[in-house]
Design a protein around this motif. Structure first.
Motif, PDB file in Angstrom:
ATOM      1  N   LEU A 118       1.062  -1.260   0.117  1.00 51.06           N
ATOM      2  CA  LEU A 118      -0.102  -0.136  -0.032  1.00 51.06           C
ATOM      3  C   LEU A 118       0.974   1.094  -0.171  1.00 51.06           C
ATOM      4  O   LEU A 118       1.174   1.718   1.202  1.00 51.06           O
ATOM      5  N   LEU A 119       1.273   1.880  -1.449  1.00 53.80           N
ATOM      6  CA  LEU A 119       2.163   2.774  -1.174  1.00 53.80           C
ATOM      7  C   LEU A 119       1.353   4.137  -0.708  1.00 53.80           C
ATOM      8  O   LEU A 119       0.163   4.244  -0.619  1.00 53.80           O
ATOM      9  N   PRO A 120       2.159   4.746   0.017  1.00 57.18           N
ATOM     10  CA  PRO A 120       3.456   5.125   0.067  1.00 57.18           C
ATOM     11  C   PRO A 120       4.464   4.266   1.002  1.00 57.18           C
ATOM     12  O   PRO A 120       5.639   4.391   1.200  1.00 57.18           O
ATOM     13  N   SER A 121       3.560   3.318   1.561  1.00 59.96           N
ATOM     14  CA  SER A 121       4.310   2.206   2.319  1.00 59.96           C
ATOM     15  C   SER A 121       5.346   1.413   1.654  1.00 59.96           C
ATOM     16  O   SER A 121       4.684   0.853   0.615  1.00 59.96           O
ATOM     17  N   PHE A 122       6.388   1.105   1.984  1.00 55.91           N
ATOM     18  CA  PHE A 122       7.134  -0.028   1.462  1.00 55.91           C
ATOM     19  C   PHE A 122       7.555  -0.228   0.101  1.00 55.91           C
ATOM     20  O   PHE A 122       7.144  -0.797  -0.730  1.00 55.91           O
ATOM     21  N   LEU A 140       5.612  -7.957   7.494  1.00 57.64           N
ATOM     22  CA  LEU A 140       5.687  -8.416   8.712  1.00 57.64           C
ATOM     23  C   LEU A 140       6.433  -8.007   9.563  1.00 57.64           C
ATOM     24  O   LEU A 140       6.096  -8.167  10.975  1.00 57.64           O
ATOM     25  N   ARG A 141       7.781  -7.588   9.456  1.00 59.65           N
ATOM     26  CA  ARG A 141       8.820  -6.964  10.058  1.00 59.65           C
ATOM     27  C   ARG A 141       8.186  -5.835  11.122  1.00 59.65           C
ATOM     28  O   ARG A 141       8.295  -5.777  12.199  1.00 59.65           O
ATOM     29  N   GLU A 142       7.577  -5.130  10.215  1.00 63.29           N
ATOM     30  CA  GLU A 142       6.794  -3.795  10.966  1.00 63.29           C
ATOM     31  C   GLU A 142       5.658  -4.036  11.692  1.00 63.29           C
ATOM     32  O   GLU A 142       5.046  -3.268  12.456  1.00 63.29           O
ATOM     33  N   VAL A 169      -3.265  -8.809   7.425  1.00 65.94           N
ATOM     34  CA  VAL A 169      -1.988  -9.635   7.785  1.00 65.94           C
ATOM     35  C   VAL A 169      -2.306 -10.601   8.846  1.00 65.94           C
ATOM     36  O   VAL A 169      -2.810  -9.951   9.960  1.00 65.94           O
ATOM     37  N   LEU A 170      -2.327 -11.764   8.667  1.00 59.40           N
ATOM     38  CA  LEU A 170      -2.909 -12.778   9.915  1.00 59.40           C
ATOM     39  C   LEU A 170      -1.672 -13.372  10.697  1.00 59.40           C
ATOM     40  O   LEU A 170      -0.434 -13.272  10.329  1.00 59.40           O
ATOM     41  N   PRO A 171      -1.896 -13.360  11.934  1.00 52.81           N
ATOM     42  CA  PRO A 171      -0.733 -13.668  12.889  1.00 52.81           C
ATOM     43  C   PRO A 171       0.385 -14.895  12.309  1.00 52.81           C
ATOM     44  O   PRO A 171       1.378 -14.736  12.690  1.00 52.81           O
ATOM     45  N   ASP A 172      -0.234 -15.989  11.854  1.00 55.40           N
ATOM     46  CA  ASP A 172       0.527 -17.036  11.396  1.00 55.40           C
ATOM     47  C   ASP A 172       1.318 -16.638   9.828  1.00 55.40           C
ATOM     48  O   ASP A 172       1.655 -17.602   9.368  1.00 55.40           O
ATOM     49  N   ASP A 173       0.987 -15.547   9.324  1.00 57.85           N
ATOM     50  CA  ASP A 173       1.648 -15.423   7.956  1.00 57.85           C
ATOM     51  C   ASP A 173       3.090 -15.506   7.811  1.00 57.85           C
ATOM     52  O   ASP A 173       3.774 -15.040   8.733  1.00 57.85           O
ATOM     53  N   THR A 174       3.484 -16.058   6.474  1.00 58.05           N
ATOM     54  CA  THR A 174       4.932 -16.093   6.312  1.00 58.05           C
ATOM     55  C   THR A 174       5.055 -14.983   5.004  1.00 58.05           C
ATOM     56  O   THR A 174       3.969 -14.836   4.330  1.00 58.05           O
ATOM     57  N   PRO A 175       6.127 -14.392   4.670  1.00 62.52           N
ATOM     58  CA  PRO A 175       6.187 -13.718   3.496  1.00 62.52           C
ATOM     59  C   PRO A 175       5.483 -14.311   2.194  1.00 62.52           C
ATOM     60  O   PRO A 175       4.759 -13.816   1.445  1.00 62.52           O
TER      61      PRO A 175
END
Ligand code: GRF
Length: 208
Positions: free
Chosen positions: A108-112, A122-124, A153-159
């Motif tokens: 979702l620009l301008p994020s990331f 995920l890191r953020e 974004v779900l709790p057990d998401d991976t990239p």
């Protein structure tokens, strides 16, 4: 029908989504800077001229972009669609196609902006992530936003799981954006894009 040229570098799933969407667009060429890009196969399958223009064979970014422009002009393009095109474009290229050059970015620009958007999300610890179709300007992954889709974004998401959830929405919003462009419905004013049509939504909220 407008003519569009697609630029890609890899898998080409967004190009496939555009082809499958039955848009009022003639794809006059698909061009890859990587000769082995899988996405060029979709061009072959649809009888669209597929051009492999290996950037490694050019001495400078400027020389490569000049060759790229020559290919685009040969094919004819009212619109240039970046679909997983992984090279930074020169200012001359961006200026030449200003207002008719669009990109899809997996955040979702301008994020990331930039690479590894799903890892960054995920890191953020953001709870909403997504994708953006935007007009391209000289600033990387920046420019007037046409449409965005948001996913949780779900709790057990991976990239990987997050990327797949976002990609499904990319395949939804990119054809929509190109359709609006082809129908002459996009208006840019003061750096913002509006759609000249009653009741349309420039956002999608996707539930998993
Ligand atoms: C997509 O995630 C797109 O947003 C980004 O590069 C990826 C390309 O995927 N710009 P594909 O080649 O369209 O499958």
């Amino acid at each position: 029908m407008i003519k569009a040229v697609v630029l890609l570098s890899g898998r080409g799933s967004n190009f496939k989504a555009l082809l499958d969407a039955d848009l009022p667009v003639t794809f006059s060429a698909a061009i890859s800077n990587r000769p082995d890009a899988a996405g060029l196969e979709y061009a072959h399958a649809h009888g669209i001229p597929a051009v492999a223009l290996d950037h490694k064979k050019f001495p400078t970014r400027e020389a490569f972009d000049e060759a790229l422009i020559a290919e685009i002009e040969k094919a004819g393009a009212d619109l240039v669609v970046l679909a997983g095109y992984m090279r930074i474009l020169t200012r001359a290229f961006v200026e030449r196609y200003a207002g008719r050059l669009i990109n899809i970015h997996p955040s979702l620009l301008p994020s990331f902006p930039g690479l590894h958007t799903h890892e960054s999300a995920l890191r953020e610890g953001v709870k909403i992530h997504g994708c953006t179709v935007h007009f391209v300007t000289a600033a990387l992954d920046h420019g007037p936003v046409v449409i965005q889709a948001a996913v949780p974004v779900l709790p057990d998401d991976t990239p990987e799981t997050l990327a797949a959830r976002v990609l499904a929405q990319e395949h939804r919003i990119y054809p929509q954006a190109v359709r609006w462009f082809a129908e002459g419905k996009l208006v840019i004013s003061d750096g913002c894009v509006n759609v000249r049509e009653q009741g349309v939504s420039q956002w999608v909220l996707a539930t998993p």
